[in-house]
Structures are given as structure tokens and as C-alpha cells.
Design a protein around this motif. Structure first.
Motif, mmCIF file in Angstrom:
data_model
loop_
_atom_site.group_PDB
_atom_site.id
_atom_site.type_symbol
_atom_site.label_atom_id
_atom_site.label_comp_id
_atom_site.label_asym_id
_atom_site.label_seq_id
_atom_site.Cartn_x
_atom_site.Cartn_y
_atom_site.Cartn_z
ATOM 1 N N ASN A 428 0.816 -1.218 0.000
ATOM 2 C CA ASN A 428 0.000 0.000 0.000
ATOM 3 C C ASN A 428 0.850 1.268 0.000
ATOM 4 O OD1 ASN A 428 -2.529 -1.246 -0.051
ATOM 5 N ND2 ASN A 428 -2.595 -1.482 2.170
ATOM 6 N N ILE A 429 1.975 1.213 0.683
ATOM 7 C CA ILE A 429 2.869 2.378 0.709
ATOM 8 C C ILE A 429 3.440 2.635 -0.680
ATOM 9 C CG2 ILE A 429 5.035 3.302 1.614
ATOM 10 C CD1 ILE A 429 4.455 1.560 4.157
ATOM 11 N N PHE A 430 3.949 1.566 -1.310
ATOM 12 C CA PHE A 430 4.641 1.755 -2.578
ATOM 13 C C PHE A 430 3.701 1.810 -3.785
ATOM 14 C CE2 PHE A 430 8.138 -0.096 0.063
ATOM 15 C CZ PHE A 430 8.840 1.100 0.174
ATOM 16 N N SER A 431 2.400 1.641 -3.529
ATOM 17 C CA SER A 431 1.412 1.975 -4.555
ATOM 18 C C SER A 431 0.772 3.322 -4.240
ATOM 19 C CB SER A 431 0.346 0.876 -4.661
ATOM 20 O OG SER A 431 -0.343 0.730 -3.431
ATOM 21 N N ARG A 432 1.328 4.011 -3.252
ATOM 22 C CA ARG A 432 0.955 5.374 -2.853
ATOM 23 C C ARG A 432 -0.472 5.477 -2.310
ATOM 24 N NH1 ARG A 432 3.530 9.233 -7.533
ATOM 25 N NH2 ARG A 432 2.416 7.818 -8.930
ATOM 26 N N LYS A 433 -0.936 4.399 -1.676
ATOM 27 C CA LYS A 433 -2.212 4.440 -0.977
ATOM 28 C C LYS A 433 -2.035 4.928 0.457
ATOM 29 C CE LYS A 433 -4.067 0.635 -3.740
ATOM 30 N NZ LYS A 433 -4.506 -0.794 -3.736
ATOM 31 N N LEU A 434 -0.802 4.825 0.956
ATOM 32 C CA LEU A 434 -0.450 5.328 2.290
ATOM 33 C C LEU A 434 0.784 6.212 2.163
ATOM 34 C CD1 LEU A 434 -0.688 2.063 4.467
ATOM 35 C CD2 LEU A 434 -2.354 3.939 4.435
ATOM 36 N N THR A 435 0.853 7.289 2.943
ATOM 37 C CA THR A 435 2.060 8.110 2.994
ATOM 38 C C THR A 435 3.102 7.386 3.842
ATOM 39 O OG1 THR A 435 1.427 9.281 5.014
ATOM 40 C CG2 THR A 435 0.635 10.190 2.898
ATOM 41 N N PRO A 436 4.369 7.771 3.766
ATOM 42 C CA PRO A 436 5.374 7.144 4.633
ATOM 43 C C PRO A 436 5.014 7.237 6.113
ATOM 44 C CG PRO A 436 6.462 8.324 2.877
ATOM 45 C CD PRO A 436 4.999 8.663 2.765
#
Length: 456
Positions: A428-436
Motif C-alpha cells: 500500500n505504501i509503494f502503490s501510494r495508498k499510504l504516505t510514509p
């Protein structure tokens, strides 16, 4: 820009790192039991007793179960041992190092099938076998110091401050470099660096046909774990809560996102999932200037017949999150832990073999990239075998510095369930669904949930 590239192998999981040092898994024959007897628990072995066949016309027979195909080193090890020790004859039994193969080994141990020794590749399985009473407490032997021989990284394998197996190899995570590409850009081979420097190198090395960096899923977690390793083996804060929600985690996630979507020097995560690239092949074909991996790539980089290349391969240590971190622990540690089945009738003979193997007998395994952990191992001989016939295609100075140097190494004891569940968070992070920032909190939430469940 690079959509047409489709290669063959899948991505490693977050918890596979304990498997950067693991045996080769995949399809193949799982060996059946050998000839040694293990019908009943033996009495505690005495370190003063030397194994021999005195008083018997027949030699002692031992079985060693391991995950590496016999042709990749184990059979030569067995042949060498049997030639040198006619009174103690060894048989190697292959089990595939996957869930089914490990279940086969555990079933053999519980059912008293002939298993005198076996190799552990994963801490959680090793711990399970100790708790089940299937690993001999090696403190009964006093003639070999694992701590002294294998160094600080070996302590990862202690349980209740005791060893129930001897770690025999080490496999640090490192960055492989196309030295010709570095030379063309005037970039030196790094001896110490952080994620900012890694990003800078990748941006300078990329072009329309070359990714600056290639790496699998697991390596996103390596800088994070290395930063927290000093806090606890369990990646927790002093109060027992998860330590994943911290500035090092946030920075790591941000740098990798910037490399994917701002610099375009690293293949986007979703594209990797779709295309399933064989990253080692991408590297040797010159399609990636750097590869974050382990010594397992030797099987590809040494194979100039199938994967011809003209460039020199160099090595750099894995990047820290921040270059100036003084207490960083590099991923890799020691592995290939050989345990003795407490039910063996010949514990002293098994112990004699393990010492011989760790301090020199495992030399045939070096050709497949297994780096000996013992300080008494003949390193020059191991290096000669690792690169036999292809020495001129490597920057051996940099490789020896990283692989055989004195970097502080360790492994994460993150449980398998948490690692698997955290993988969805990384997706989810690296598909930009979550910010770092959101991703770091979610990694901690998943970890805390499992920590609470395990304490109940």
C-alpha cells in the motif's frame, strides 16, 4: 520506458531474509532417511569422548539433513569427510527448504526416523525445534566456542543463553555494482553510505535503458531493521511496544518512493509485482547498474556461459538509513545452523563432524556462494573457489572487504505472521495508498497486534 522487460523469478518476501542465508528451495527430490539409528534419547554426551569405531568392525553411521541440493556442495563435503574418517561414515539427506520440506524434517524428528544432524535456515523453525526437544543443548561440549569462532552475529541463535546449533555461514546483504558504469560516471565504490547516497548513485547511473537500482521486496525492510536492531531483537521499544513507527522507518519509505516516482531510478513496486523480474539476470544483462541482494547471485554472475557479461562486478555494504549512524546492524548475520538430534546414538561423532565442517570442511559449499562464518576458515581458499575461472570479472578487493570484513551483522527475529501481514502494508505504501508517515504507523499497528496476541 522499460515496460517490455519481462523476466522469470518472483519477489522475495519480507521474512525471506532470514532466507538470504537459506538453502535452495524449489522443486526436486526430498531425500529419504539414511542409515543411522535414532531410536531413543541418548544420555548427555561427554566432551571428553572421541567418536571411534573401537570395538566394532562396523563404522559409525550418521545422517545429515540439509536443504541444499547434493550436487551444489553437500555431496563433495560428505565424500571428503568419509574419506578422512573411515570409522564415521556420513550420509546426506536432502529436504527442500520450503513449508512442505520443513514439515517432512519435523515429522522425521518427532517420529524417530534416522536424523542425526540437520540444518536450520529460519529462526522461528529453529526455536520451535528447540521447544519440542529436538535439538541438543551444545553446552554439554566444552571444546569449541561458538562465540569466539563465529563472532557477535552468532548470538542471534542463542536460546536461554545456550546454543542448540552451530551457525556455519554468513550472508550479509550488500549492493552489487556494475563497476564499469561507476567508472564511466567517475563514482567510487562506496565503503560506507546511507540511503541518500544510494539514491544519488542510482539517479546518476540510470538512463533510458538502465535502472539505477534493482531490489526485491525484502530489501525495503533492511535499512529499517538495521536501524532498530540495537533496541531489541524483537524490534520493540523498551516498554515492549513496536518500534516500527519511528523517523528511520519514515525516511526509508520516503527515499524509496522518491526513487520510484521522482527520480525514476528504481522500478515501481506495482510494476515489479506485475512483471516479476529476475533481478540477478537484469543486473548481469546490464539492465540495472546496482542490485541490492546477497552472495546468492554468484550462481548467475559466475555463469558466463548462460549469462555472458563484459563488466566487472564490485560490492558495497548495504546502505544505512543515515550514513553517520554509529550503531547500525547490517542484515545478514550467520545462518546454516547445524543441530544435533538429541535421540542420536552418536552425539560425539556428530559433534566431531560439525566442528570439522565449520572450520574447513564446508569449503565445497563456497563455490555456491556460502560464506564460511568461522574465523579459522581458510578465507583465501574460499574466495578462490567462489570465483574460480572468473576472477578477472570481479573487483575482488571490494567483495572481500564486504563479505569477509568485520561489519556488525545481525538478523531480525520478526515473527513470520507479522512479516507476512506487514507485506500488505508495504504494498500500500509503494502503490501510494499510504504516505510514509501513515505507513510507519500501520507497520507498528500490525506488529503491536501480534505482540499482544503472542503474550496472551
Amino acid at each position: 520506458m522499460r515496460k517490455g522487460k519481462r523476466l522469470v523469478t518472483g519477489l522475495a518476501s519480507v521474512v525471506a531474509v532470514s532466507l538470504m542465508l537459506a538453502g535452495c528451495s524449489g522443486n526436486g527430490n526430498n531425500g529419504n532417511g539414511g542409515t543411522a539409528s535414532s531410536a531413543a534419547p541418548s544420555s548427555a554426551p561427554s566432551s571428553s569422548v572421541e567418536p571411534s569405531a573401537t570395538g566394532s568392525a562396523d563404522p559409525v553411521k550418521l545422517t545429515l539433513w540439509g536443504g541444499v541440493p547434493p550436487e551444489n556442495g553437500p555431496q563433495e563435503v560428505v565424500d571428503n569427510w568419509n574419506k578422512e574418517n573411515p570409522d564415521i561414515q556420513l550420509e546426506y539427506v536432502r529436504f527442500v527448504n520450503d513449508d512442505a520440506g520443513n514439515l517432512k524434517l519435523d515429522t522425521a524428528l518427532m517420529s524417530s526416523q534416522p536424523v542425526d544432524m540437520y540444518v536450520n535456515y529460519d529462526y522461528s523453525l529453529y526455536e520451535k525445534r528447540i521447544k519440542a526437544g529436538n535439538a541438543l543443548d551444545l553446552s554439554t561440549f566444552s571444546d569449541y566456542s561458538v562465540d569466539e569462532k563465529m563472532g557477535e552475529g552468532a548470538s542471534f541463535w542463542k536460546a536461554d543463553d545456550k546454543y542448540y546449533g552451530v551457525p556455519t555461514s554468513k550472508g550479509p546483504s550488500l549492493v552489487w555494482l556494475n563497476k564499469d558504469m561507476l567508472d564511466a560516471k567517475g563514482l567510487p565504490v562506496p565503503t560506507e553510505w546511507g540511503l541518500d547516497e544510494l539514491r544519488d548513485y542510482a539517479a546518476k547511473l540510470k538512463d533510458d535503458n538502465v535502472w539505477g537500482l534493482a531490489q526485491s521486496d525484502y530489501y525495503f525492510n533492511v535499512p529499517i531493521n538495521g536501524s532498530m536492531r540495537k533496541q531489541s531483537l524483537q524490534l520493540t521499544n523498551p516498554d515492549g511496544t513496536s518500534a516500527f513507527d519511528n523517523p528511520f522507518t519514515v525516511k526509508t519509505l520516503q527515499v524509496y518512493l522518491d526513487m520510484m516516482f521522482t527520480d525514476k531510478s528504481l522500478m515501481p513496486h506495482t510494476e515489479q509485482i506485475t512483471s516479476k523480474p529476475a533481478l540477478d539476470q537484469m543486473f548481469v544483462k546490464g539492465e540495472a547498474a546496482m542490485l541490492f541482494s546477497t552472495n546468492q547471485i554468484f550462481r548467475t554472475t559466475n555463469n558466463l556461459t548462460e549469462f555472458p557479461r563484459t563488466f566487472k562486478v564490485a560490492a558495497a555494504p548495504a546502505p544505512k538509513v543515515d550514513k553517520d549512524q554509529a550503531d547500525y546492524i547490517y542484515a545478514g548475520g550467520t545462518g546454516d545452523v547445524i543441530s544435533i538430534n538429541p535421540r542420536t546414538k552418536n552425539p560425539e561423532a556428530a559433534w566431531k563432524f560439525i566442528k570439522w565442517y565449520a572450520d574447513g570442511g564446508m569449503l565445497p559449499m563456497a563455490a555456491g556462494g556460502r560464506v564460511p562464518a568461522s574465523k579459522d576458515f581458510p578465507i583465501d581458499e574460499a574466495v578462490a573457489l567462489m570465483f574460480k575461472g572468473v576472477e578477472d570479472t570481479y573487483d575482488l578487493e571490494s567483495i572481500k572487504r564486504v563479505i569477509f570484513g568485520d561489519l556488525p551483522l545481525g538478523l531480525s527475529r520478526l515473527d513470520r505472521k507479522t512479516g507476512t501481514e506487514q507485506q500488505a502494508v508495504y504494498d500500500n505504501i509503494f502503490s501510494r495508498k499510504l504516505t510514509p508517515e501513515e505507513g510507519a504507523k500501520e507497520l507498528a499497528r500490525v506488529h503491536n497486534k501480534n505482540l499482544q496476541e503472542s503474550s496472551q
